[in-house]
Design a protein around this motif. Sequence first.
Motif: not given
Length: 190
Positions: A83-84, A146-148, A154-158, A166-167
């Motif tokens: 997904g990323l 290393f995940m881009a 903003a919801q994907l931060i952190g 995976d979502v």
Amino acid sequence: MSETPEELFERVAGSLRMPSVQDWDTFPFDGDMRPRPLRPPVEVEPARQGVGGVDCHSCAKPDVEFLWTSDRWRVLAPSLPSGLPAVVLLETREHYAEPGDLPDGLAAELGILIARIERAVRSVRGVGRVHVCRWGDGSEHLHWWFMARPARFAQLIGSFAAIWDDVLPAVPDDIWRSNLDHILDGLRDA
């Protein structure tokens, strides 16, 4: 004074709490949640794949399966998009189990490689940040993720970015391949 696994279990098993993550904008799930009961500690840590280099999948992979290689390091891209925008793994060529097992020279190279790979991944158009992660409970062969993370979400931060990977639906193959090619170019130019 530290605790044994049994002492830790005795102290916390009946007192689990649900952290306020459901209130965080970055938490990927909605609805009522509760923690699962904590199981007692096992007698022995579960064996990781490839212990001591025996039947190690990473050691057995030929260089052609990697995005980039050197005489001491290899960078792997998962065979299927996730997904990323991009996910790559840095592995040692030789089998080491823990960062502290690296000889000093290899450990020094690691810092430079982490910076180079992060820079190459971050240069992909639309990437806001790169999460560099180390989990070592599945495979013993030493590796870093290393995940881009996509920019401006903003919801994907952190720390939940790994779960969002995976979502979210998988990146289309042509975009995934283009992103990996861009990363490879960045590694070659560094």
